[in-house]
Design a protein around this motif. Structure first.
Motif, short mmCIF file in Angstrom:
data_model
loop_
_atom_site.label_atom_id
_atom_site.label_comp_id
_atom_site.label_asym_id
_atom_site.label_seq_id
_atom_site.Cartn_x
_atom_site.Cartn_y
_atom_site.Cartn_z
N PHE A 69 2.27 -2.85 15.30
CA PHE A 69 0.91 -2.34 15.43
C PHE A 69 -0.13 -3.46 15.29
CE2 PHE A 69 -2.91 -1.11 13.07
CZ PHE A 69 -3.51 -0.30 14.01
N PHE A 78 0.83 -1.20 0.00
CA PHE A 78 0.00 0.00 0.00
C PHE A 78 0.86 1.25 0.00
CE2 PHE A 78 -2.29 3.21 2.63
CZ PHE A 78 -3.35 3.44 1.78
N LEU A 79 1.88 1.24 0.87
CA LEU A 79 2.75 2.41 0.96
C LEU A 79 3.62 2.57 -0.27
CD1 LEU A 79 3.80 2.18 4.71
CD2 LEU A 79 2.24 3.83 3.67
N THR A 100 2.63 10.29 -2.96
CA THR A 100 1.76 9.15 -2.63
C THR A 100 2.16 8.53 -1.30
OG1 THR A 100 1.60 8.69 -4.99
CG2 THR A 100 0.90 6.96 -3.49
N PHE A 101 3.50 8.38 -1.15
CA PHE A 101 3.98 7.74 0.08
C PHE A 101 3.57 8.55 1.32
CE2 PHE A 101 7.23 7.34 3.41
CZ PHE A 101 7.10 5.99 3.67
N GLN A 158 12.23 3.76 4.05
CA GLN A 158 10.85 4.21 4.30
C GLN A 158 9.90 3.02 4.42
OE1 GLN A 158 10.10 6.68 0.91
NE2 GLN A 158 10.50 8.59 2.05
N MET A 183 7.13 4.79 13.01
CA MET A 183 6.60 5.51 11.84
C MET A 183 7.44 6.75 11.55
SD MET A 183 4.02 3.74 10.75
CE MET A 183 2.73 4.65 9.90
N GLY A 232 2.72 2.44 -3.13
CA GLY A 232 2.01 3.26 -4.10
C GLY A 232 1.27 2.48 -5.16
N ALA A 265 -5.22 5.76 10.55
CA ALA A 265 -5.94 4.50 10.83
C ALA A 265 -5.45 3.89 12.13
CB ALA A 265 -5.74 3.52 9.67
N GLN A 266 -4.15 3.96 12.34
CA GLN A 266 -3.60 3.39 13.58
C GLN A 266 -4.10 4.15 14.80
OE1 GLN A 266 0.62 3.47 12.87
NE2 GLN A 266 0.61 1.47 11.85
N LEU A 291 -2.45 8.46 6.02
CA LEU A 291 -3.65 7.63 6.11
C LEU A 291 -3.43 6.47 7.09
CD1 LEU A 291 -6.31 7.89 4.39
CD2 LEU A 291 -5.52 5.80 3.27
N LEU A 292 -2.26 5.82 6.94
CA LEU A 292 -1.94 4.67 7.80
C LEU A 292 -1.85 5.11 9.25
CD1 LEU A 292 -1.15 1.63 7.74
CD2 LEU A 292 1.22 2.38 7.67
N GLY A 293 -1.13 6.24 9.47
CA GLY A 293 -1.01 6.75 10.84
C GLY A 293 -2.37 7.09 11.41
N GLN A 313 9.28 7.98 8.18
CA GLN A 313 9.11 9.29 7.56
C GLN A 313 10.45 10.00 7.35
OE1 GLN A 313 6.25 10.81 10.29
NE2 GLN A 313 4.58 10.75 8.76
N ARG A 343 -0.15 8.36 1.90
CA ARG A 343 -0.59 7.06 2.43
C ARG A 343 -0.06 6.82 3.85
NH1 ARG A 343 -1.21 2.86 -2.67
NH2 ARG A 343 -2.57 4.25 -3.84
N MET A 344 1.14 7.37 4.14
CA MET A 344 1.65 7.27 5.51
C MET A 344 0.71 7.96 6.49
SD MET A 344 4.28 5.60 6.48
CE MET A 344 5.30 6.29 7.77
#
Lengths: 370, 637
Positions: free
Chosen positions: A315, A176-177, B14-15, A304, A292, A179, B25-26, B21-23, A296, B18-19
């Motif tokens: 998680f 997903f990450l 995108t990354f 990454q 995370m 892309g 969601a968490q 989004l993921l964060g 980043q 989406r990061m």
């Protein structure tokens, strides 16, 4: 990072915040295990302390690994783990039904545990190799699906539904990450909704029963629903402040089964209440957030994706276990890392943290020069 | 859509998107978990605390003492007698086989009992005690108690068994208690109390219908136990609450006296106090000894009771129905007067009354009779003729208002209420027209007229008072207001006098009380059980017992100021005047002069072979020898 003249530089350069956090969670876990054994360091707390200390050492040691080294071992690690999984499967046929372990003399290895970080590293490495222009193409998708699908299938047939789900989720997170197109995630999600009844019909008897009982725990309060029912009683009866250390009746009087492994959170919540629970959840949240952040801050694509995937692994451990214990998810046998008794989860999580620490050190040293 | 080349910049955007989004969601999952935990531990804390308590604490129930049943003067009818019992608590048992063997020796247990104990021990779990022996002697209890230390897991305890001092005299009244069956346990939603050894619940009669009052609340020793039923520690005990006492309107002495006075007959008697409708006595004999049921009745005893043609297991006062016979005549006469018949008008009795191609009979040739003579001498022809003139439609309502066919609110489950027929009923039930011969049959209480002894006593009470007397058995139940019946006071006086004449110089002369100034009024009855052959007519004891007529009597005292009403129906007793009337005479005599009544009873019992207990024991012995069984050991002290 601590900067002091007294402390030697290599030590000062360790991510102490994280180490304190992890050690804090583990220590709290030991206290809970001490209570779960009726106020005794035997048989769990002592053993767990040794295992944790050992793996903490390994993790700290791993933090000196270079990113290039990690990159280099990604595929071989995956290959070796896959071979071991096949080996388990083959031996499993020879011996009795569910065989998850590979007996190598004194060490009992559970290869599916290694698969969690391995799949993350492999997919991160794979997508690092895929050029940006190719990412929406089919050739960026099918190898990843194969890389993920084969081990997931092997673990599912062991059978170990919990680990299978974990591996799938970790892999999918990295994809997903990376892309991949949206429809690739939305589509299967819809497909799962449709296919759920079919999967359900293919499940093993005990797995199916767990789903049945999850949907209606009261239907079988003395049988398969017993775990969930007793766990909810333990958590609910703890209240805000808990019943007090060593005063949890649910776990001490054996009403809560698996009170030291998968349901250790219920044991904790009964004695430490909502306060203890929130504290633990926040501590895990901080660890994941730290991971995370590593992702980043990472300058490389591999860093990454790998860091995010490894954090996601932790998680998923925590969230699946807690949802299961609180009656929000079916009981699939996922331990609470660092708290549940048992070496496997500690090992996996510490490996993940070791890798994360290595990636983080890279950011502080190499990346600055880049 | 234009194809856009996906670049490194795109990838980076995108990354990070989406990061995020993921964060998010968490964080969302984290919030969900905290929310869920808050819901469980705050909103539902009370519920789960209760569940966890009920997990942790188990109650070892202590059975409550069953409430007493007492008579109107607080004389006990059903009480509890201390008894001794031995149980095994499997949890605490150390060397099972050895302990059981030792107990078997101490208590002299038969081999099949030992086998039962071992079987129950094998399937027992946790705290459920296994009964070894109940109702043992004090010596055996003491023998087990002194060896307590060497018998771990054995609990010798004092319990209570139900005891009925009057024995079989009250059998039909109180019913009996027994161990709860699996069905009863299920019906009470698995009440754990019912599983405790030694706990008995009401099975019949008042013991059953008054169960909710008599049972009480179990107390218990509260203990903390593990999920596997292992005891951790004892908590403070919860006290039990004994069952409530129930007071009956029964006069226990009178009831027992009457039961004994019935003798060998199959009979039931009901005595009422006409002022409140209190039931003073209602024995149904022969009966069973409820004490034998308290200990668990043996198969043979049950066989003997159920095989007896005198029906000891039936409460004849409320469950058996009989033709009323001539006891209906005073009420019938009341109905005739109400319908305008002149009481001086005579009917000539020739001993037979032809109707169509059938001839109805009277047991004598009475000659010309008026109403008074017809009642006093029980002339059937008079009633055939007069009732035929008036018609059943006008007769039935009066008979019903006197209590026949009426339902009474009494605490018994199996009451039967009989019938007072009329044309409308005949059409509904048998789909045929009412015929004149139906009126003829009804006029003397035969044909479709069916009553129970309680109704007969109520009829006596209502004739005595002219009021709607309603029987009552529970003392704390309010007295039902007694309305006036729709009868003329003058008619009532006449009927009472006629009934007094029956006892004074009529068919029931044998019922005359040997008392100065207290005169009884009454009416005999003889109810046919089958069509009489000419040879049998007038010769009541010739036939087989089963074929003989029922003997009935109802009456009240004193006739001029009624206080008590009574009725008796003696199954196959023969002529009403010969058996039922003297029985009621002695019963009512007991209320006025106990000495005389007891003297009468003594001579009566000598004539029939001893007291109730003696006769029962003899009966049991002869039944056992007739059925090839060994004699019973002498009764327990």
């Amino acid at each position: 990072m601590i900067t002091s003249a007294i402390i030697p530089k290599p030590l000062a350069r360790l991510p102490w915040r994280l180490i304190f956090l992890v050690a804090g969670i583990a220590t709290f876990g030991l206290i809970v295990l001490y209570s779960a054994a009726g106020g005794s360091i035997q048989p769990w707390a002592m053993k767990q302390a040794i295992v944790f200390t050992g793996f903490l050492g390994i993790a700290v040691g791993m933090s000196w690994m270079k990113e290039t080294t990690i990159k280099a071992i990604a595929f071989p690690l995956y290959a070796v783990t896959l071979v071991m999984l096949i080996g388990v499967e083959a031996l499993g046929f020879v011996s009795k039904g569910a065989q998850r372990w590979l007996d190598l003399g004194p060490i009992r290895l559970q290869p599916s545990e290694f698969m969690k970080p391995a799949i993350v590293l492999t997919l991160a490495r794979f997508y690092e190799l895929v050029p940006a222009a190719e990412i929406r193409k089919w050739r960026a998708i099918w190898p990843a699906m194969l890389l993920l699908g084969v081990p997931a299938f092997l673990i599912l047939v062991q059978p170990d539904l919990g680990t299978c789900i974990m591996v799938m989720l970790c892999g999918v997170t990295v994809m997903f990450l990376a892309g991949l197109p949206w429809w690739l995630f939305a589509g299967p999600a819809a497909a799962v909704a449709v296919a759920a009844p079919i999967v359900y019909s293919m499940m093993h008897g005990y797995q199916r029963k767990r789903i049945d009982v999850f949907l209606d725990p009261e239907s079988d309060p003395l049988g398969a629903g017993y775990h969930i029912a007793q766990s909810k009683i333990a958590i609910g009866s703890g209240g805000i402040w808990g019943k007090g250390f060593l005063h949890g009746s649910q776990s001490h009087l054996d009403y809560l089964p698996e009170g030291h492994t998968d349901f250790v959170f219920a044991t904790m919540a009964e004695e430490w209440g909502l306060v203890g629970g929130i504290l633990l959840i926040c501590a895990f949240g901080a660890v994941i957030r730290w991971g995370m952040r590593v992702s980043q801050n990472s300058r490389t694509r591999f860093g990454q994706l790998a860091a995010a995937g490894l954090s996601a692994t932790i998680f998923f451990y925590v969230s699946i276990n807690l949802m299961m214990v609180m009656g929000l998810a079916p009981v699939v046998g996922v331990p609470l890392p660092l708290v549940s008794f048992g070496g496997s989860a500690v090992m996996t999580v510490m490996l993940c943290l070791g890798l994360l620490m290595a990636l983080e050190r890279q950011q502080r040293t190499v990346s600055r020069l880049a | 859509m234009k194809h856009v080349r996906f670049t490194n910049a795109h990838q980076s955007i995108t990354f990070s998107r989406r990061m995020m989004l993921l964060g998010g969601a968490q964080a969302g999952v984290g919030a969900l978990l905290i929310g869920r935990m808050g819901w469980l531990s705050i909103a539902q804390n009370a519920k789960y605390q209760l569940l966890s308590e009920s997990n942790r604490v188990q109650l070892i129930p202590v059975p409550p003492r069953r409430g007493w049943i007492v008579d109107r003067n607080n004389k006990p009818i059903a009480i509890n007698k201390a008894s001794f019992r031995v149980d095994i608590i499997p949890q605490q048992l150390v060397d099972g086989p050895k302990v059981v063997a030792q107990l078997a020796k101490l208590l002299e247990l038969p081999p099949d009992e030992v086998e039962r104990i071992n079987r129950e021990l094998a399937v027992s779990r946790g705290f459920q005690p296994v009964s070894v022996s109940d109702n043992i002697s004090y010596e055996k209890y003491a023998a087990v108690t002194v060896r307590g230390p060497e018998l771990p897991g054995v609990a010798a305890s004092r319990g209570f068994t139900r005891f009925y001092p009057a024995g079989s005299a009250v059998g039909q009244l109180v019913g009996y208690v027994g161990t709860a069956s699996a069905a009863e346990y299920e019906k009470e939603h698995k009440n754990p109390l019912l599983l405790i050894p030694g706990v008995k619940i009401g099975k019949e009669g008042l013991e059953q219908t008054l169960e909710s009052t008599l049972r009480g609340e179990p107390g218990g020793q509260r203990v903390e136990v593990t999920a596997h039923g292992k005891l951790v520690k004892e908590l403070e005990a919860k006290p039990d609450r004994s069952g409530g006492t129930v007071q009956l309107t029964i006069d226990a002495d009178l009831h027992e006296y009457t039961a004994r006075r019935i003798g060998e007959q199959s009979c039931s008697v009901v005595v009422l106090d006409v002022n409140e409708g209190d039931i003073l006595a209602m024995p149904s004999m022969p009966s069973f000894d409820p004490n034998n049921f308290s200990d668990g009745i043996s198969r043979n005893e049950w066989k003997m009771l159920s095989g007896d043609d005198h029906l000891p297991l039936v409460d004849k006062a409320l469950e058996s129905l009989y033709p009323s016979g001539s006891t209906i005549k005073p009420s019938m006469a009341m109905a005739l007067l109400n319908a305008g018949i002149d009481r001086k008008q005579r009917v000539n009795c020739t001993g037979s009354y032809p109707l169509g191609n059938h001839v109805f009979h009277c047991d004598k040739r009475h000659g010309p009779v008026d109403m008074d003579a017809a009642i006093v001498h029980s002339c059937d022809i008079y009633f055939y003729d007069m009732c035929r003139r008036v018609g059943a439609e006008k007769l039935a309502p009066m008979i019903r208002s006197m209590g026949f066919g009426e339902k009474f609110d009494l605490p018994f489950d199996n009451q039967r209420y009989g019938t007072v027929p009329d044309p409308e009923w005949m059409m509904r039930k048998y789909h045929r027209q009412w015929q004149t011969y139906d009126t003829i049959n009804m006029s003397i209480g035969q044909g479709m007229v069916l009553i129970n002894p309680m109704q007969l006593a109520v009829m006596a009470a209502r004739l005595a008072t002219g009021k709607r007397v309603i029987p009552r058995l529970l003392k704390n139940k309010p007295v039902a207001p007694q309305e006036h019946l729709e009868v003329d006071a003058d008619h009532l006086t006449f009927i009472r006098q006629a009934m007094a004449n029956v006892v004074d110089h009529g068919t029931a002369a044998a019922a005359k009380l040997p008392l100065d100034g207290i005169q009884m009024a009454g009416k005999t009855g003889t109810a046919q059980t089958h069509r009489l052959s000419d040879a049998e007519r007038g010769n009541y004891t010739a036939a087989l017992w089963k074929l003989r007529d029922h003997s009935l009597f109802m009456g009240f005292v004193p006739f001029n100021n009624p206080r008590y009403a009574a009725a008796a129906i003696v199954e196959h007793g023969g002529f009403g005047a010969a058996v039922a009337a003297p029985l009621i005479r002695d019963t009512l005599l007991f209320l006025y002069d106990k000495q005389k009544a007891l003297a009468n009873l003594q001579s009566f019992e000598q004539g029939i072979g001893g007291t109730l207990e003696e006769r029962n024991a003899r009966k049991t012995a002869s039944w056992r020898s007739a059925n090839g069984l060994p004699a019973l050991p002498p009764t327990k002290a």
